[in-house]
Design a protein around this motif. Structure first.
Motif, short mmCIF file in Angstrom:
data_model
loop_
_atom_site.label_atom_id
_atom_site.label_comp_id
_atom_site.label_asym_id
_atom_site.label_seq_id
_atom_site.Cartn_x
_atom_site.Cartn_y
_atom_site.Cartn_z
N TYR A 162 -14.80 -38.81 -6.23
CA TYR A 162 -16.23 -39.14 -6.40
C TYR A 162 -16.61 -39.12 -7.89
CZ TYR A 162 -17.13 -38.81 -1.37
OH TYR A 162 -17.16 -39.03 -0.01
N GLN A 167 -20.01 -40.84 -8.57
CA GLN A 167 -20.83 -40.27 -7.50
C GLN A 167 -20.91 -38.76 -7.75
OE1 GLN A 167 -22.16 -42.34 -5.02
NE2 GLN A 167 -21.26 -44.02 -6.22
N LEU A 170 -22.04 -36.05 -5.07
CA LEU A 170 -21.02 -35.79 -4.06
C LEU A 170 -19.84 -35.02 -4.65
CD1 LEU A 170 -21.01 -39.24 -2.19
CD2 LEU A 170 -21.91 -37.06 -1.36
N ALA A 171 -19.53 -35.29 -5.91
CA ALA A 171 -18.46 -34.55 -6.58
C ALA A 171 -18.80 -33.07 -6.63
CB ALA A 171 -18.24 -35.10 -7.99
N ILE A 451 -19.17 -45.06 1.78
CA ILE A 451 -18.88 -43.70 1.29
C ILE A 451 -19.63 -42.66 2.11
CG2 ILE A 451 -19.23 -42.15 -0.67
CD1 ILE A 451 -18.66 -44.52 -2.51
N GLN A 455 -17.96 -39.70 4.13
CA GLN A 455 -18.31 -38.32 3.80
C GLN A 455 -18.85 -37.59 5.02
OE1 GLN A 455 -17.70 -36.61 1.07
NE2 GLN A 455 -18.66 -34.76 1.89
#
Length: 730
Positions: A162, A167, A170-171, A451, A455
């Motif tokens: 991510y 992103q 999200l990371a 994504i 996720q």
């Protein structure tokens, strides 16, 4: 002469350093393996990176091959173990053995997990969808009771995926999830950097500060922590704290010769000063950064040069900017001549510039520089070149900006026809770019949905696991285990520390006691020897008095006894001392020789000479040390000589710290004297000389070779005797 030697040594030293620096730039191919320590099982998927920039991963056999330089650090990273650090000295193989992995279950339970992790890494940069799918598969095969370290690896890699695709929120979530399963310095570093990218500067600063207390961090990781702290404070507009932490990281990088970080941190310090409008300081650090980048890859030097040029532009330093821009064009041409059509996109080390450095973009910036200086005619060729190259490279952003800028230049020059034509071209490019942006936005929305779905599926796996085994019980078990282990470790550590402390105390007292006992023994021996010396001297002196009495020479006997009593009083006063001033000893010797000469006036004459340059008062000597040698010279050498002999006592300076005392006689010699001894005398050793040797040995052991005595024949035919005594200062 000494100065020449020092200069020669300095030149050799500097030359050696220069050669060592040159050698460190040589590229080497380092190979090796990463395995478990206990059973030598290979560990695949371990990230192996060199501080000069290369990154590889171990294969199924735990093997790797990487390009690096002498002086680089090799970092072996995995969330299954603490980062291992190795300093490259030559091209030897580097095999790493890792402790603490559960090998009995690792091969049976982890084979599929590792395969999926390796696949996810393979597609990390090229296909985010596939990469996330492989992460999901790696978690699914772990089941509800999967290994916590393996689960942490999956979530950490998902966070990296991510992060690579920007992103950042999200990371952050996935790095935090990884830390709930296994806390390592490496995973904390990843989370702290993700906070930075997500602009959560306070959280990033807090986590980086916590990492400073982690004693397991490698030197390279410490550099990263200080760099991250600097980035966090810079994000919070705290220039002073930012520069302070960048500088701490830079000091370590210089000490460890981590060249990429020396460049990075000089650049970041310069930009921090630039943001604070401290132009002078910023220029200095940009110069350091440019100089450091010269020894790195051409792309790195180009990147640093462009960042410095952007700073000069912002601060109206147009001449300096122009020099760097033109140099950048030359560097790009060199790269293209090396079969590289485009300059590679920048690495993650210098993270401010997010677009590739291209010829068209540099030409556009040069033109902008000239326009600001009202050099419109000079700017036009650069704009045209930028537009042409952007069209070839399909760089619509630069093409649009350069076309619009060219239209404005024509308008400012009053060439309205060309201005209109150019503006129409700009409008066409802008429309094309707009259409392309819409397509990109549409693709980004579809990717975001994809994504989100992937996720959510991964989040669902976590919820299933929570239903099977609640997090609270896991945390409690983990806490209990940690408390028990910690308590045991503390007890063991305290016991070891106490044992070492007691051992140290015992060793100290034993050493002190042994030293005191040795000193006491030496002092006792000296006292014993001195007590033997005095009766021996008295006995020999009384023999002389007896000789006068036997001759009925009462006047000479009275005079001799008077002088002898003076001598004895001085001898007894000094008998308890290890050392007395040399001046006192000379007075005693002069009195003694005078007494002996009064007894044997027809046997010898004597002289006592002292070099006037000697500071006699500065030297100390053991009492009655010289008297036995003088007595031997008179009684065993000169007394048996038929003609008149001589006795010379001479003191001269040997060097700044020592003098040399010689006692010479031209008597019958040691060999002839030994032949004249009676059988009874031969059976008995001279107490005086024996005691002297023992005293010298003990005093030298206590006072570091203060006295040295050498006895030789004066002549080659064996006649005469020479005693040479060397006496050092305290």
């Amino acid at each position: 002469m000494k100065l020449k030697k020092h200069i020669l040594f300095l030149l050799l030293f500097v030359t050696a350093i220069a050669f060592s620096q040159v050698n460190t730039t040589k590229k080497l191919t380092i190979k090796g393996t990463v395995k478990t320590k206990e059973k030598r099982s290979p560990i695949s998927g371990v990230e192996v990176s060199a501080t000069s920039g290369s990154v590889v991963y171990t294969d199924a056999f735990g093997a790797y091959r990487i390009k690096a330089e002498v002086g680089d650090y090799l970092l072996f990273k995995s969330l299954e173990f603490e980062t291992v650090e190795y300093r490259i000295k030559d091209d030897e193989d580097v095999d790493v053995l890792v402790e603490g992995l559960d090998e009995d279950t690792q091969i049976s339970k982890s084979a599929l997990h590792k395969m999926y992790i390796d696949s996810a890494k393979q597609f990390k940069k090229t296909d985010i969808g596939k990469s996330i799918d492989y992460i999901r598969l790696s978690l699914e095969q772990l089941g509800k009771r999967g290994n916590n370290k393996e689960r942490a690896v999956s979530y950490a890699l998902l966070g990296e995926i991510y992060q690579y695709h920007k992103q950042y929120d999200l990371a952050v979530d996935n790095y935090k999830e990884s830390l709930t399963y296994n806390t390592t310095g490496e995973s904390q570093l990843l989370l702290a950097n993700a906070y930075l990218l997500n602009k959560e500067y306070k959280k990033s600063q807090t986590l980086f500060t916590t990492l400073l207390s982690n004693k397991k961090l490698s030197m390279y990781q410490k550099i990263l922590v200080y760099e991250g702290l600097g980035d966090a404070y810079k994000g919070m507009k705290n220039t002073q704290q930012a520069v302070g932490n960048y500088t701490k990281g830079l000091d370590i990088a210089k000490k460890e010769l981590v060249k990429p970080k020396i460049t990075d941190l000089n650049t970041k310090i310069a930009e921090a000063y630039g943001d604070a409008n401290q132009t002078k300081e910023a220029v200095g650090y940009f110069k350091n950064s440019l100089k450091s980048a010269e020894s790195e890859a051409p792309q790195r030097a180009l990147e640093v040069s462009e960042r410095a040029a952007d700073f000069y532009n912002k601060n109206n330093l147009y001449n300096e900017e122009m020099k760097l821009r033109k140099q950048s064009l030359e560097d790009i041409e060199l790269l293209e001549n090396s079969a590289k059509k485009k300059v590679e996109k920048r690495s993650t080390t210098l993270d401010k510039v997010e677009v590739p450095i291209t010829r068209q973009r540099i030409n556009y910036k040069i033109a902008t520089n000239l326009i600001v200086q009202d050099k419109l005619d000079e700017a036009i060729p650069y704009l045209e070149e930028s537009i042409s190259e952007a069209a070839i490279e399909d760089d619509l952003v630069v093409q649009k900006d350069a076309t619009r800028k060219l239209s404005e230049v024509y308008d400012d020059k009053g060439d309205y026809t060309r201005a209109l034509e150019t503006y129409k071209k700009y409008a066409a490019v802008a429309d094309t770019l707009y259409a392309r942006k819409e397509q990109e936005i549409s693709r980004a929305e579809r990717l975001s949905k994809q994504i989100a779905e992937k996720q959510n599926r991964i989040t669902g796996l976590e919820k299933d696991k929570e239903l099977y085994e609640s997090k609270s019980s896991l945390e409690q078990t983990k806490q209990d285990l940690y408390t028990t282990t910690s308590t045991k470790q503390k007890i063991i550590i305290y016991a070891l520390v106490l044992g070492m402390f007691l051992f140290g105390i015992a060793a100290f007292f034993f050493y002190r006691s042994n030293k005191q006992q040795k000193l006491a023994n030496n002092l006792l021996a000296l006292k014993s020897l001195r007590s033997q010396m005095n009766p021996h001297f008295i006995f020999n002196a009384l023999n002389s008095v007896n000789n006068y009495i036997s001759k009925s020479d009462e006047r000479s006997a009275n005079r001799f006894l008077s002088e002898f009593s003076t001598l004895m009083r001085a001898v007894l006063e000094n008998s308890e001392e290890d050392f007395i001033p040399l001046t006192k000893e000379l007075e005693l010797l002069e009195l003694y020789v005078k007494l002996e000469h009064s007894r044997f006036p027809d046997k010898f004459n004597y002289s006592i000479t002292t070099d006037p340059n000697i500071d006699v008062a500065a030297f100390q000597i053991p009492p009655m040390l010289l008297q036995p040698y003088i007595e031997n010279a008179i009684w065993h050498g000169l007394r048996y000589k038929n003609e008149l002999g001589y006795l010379n006592i001479n003191l001269k300076q040997k060097n700044k710290e020592a003098i040399e005392i010689t006692i010479e006689d031209n008597g019958i010699g040691r060999k002839k004297s030994a032949e004249l001894k009676t059988q009874n005398q031969k059976k008995q050793r001279s107490k005086g000389m024996g005691n002297i040797k023992k005293r010298v040995a003990i005093l030298n052991s206590m006072y570091k070779d203060k006295v040295d005595v050498v006895v030789t024949d004066l002549s080659s035919n064996g006649t005469g005797t020479k005693v040479t005594l060397t006496l050092k200062k305290d």
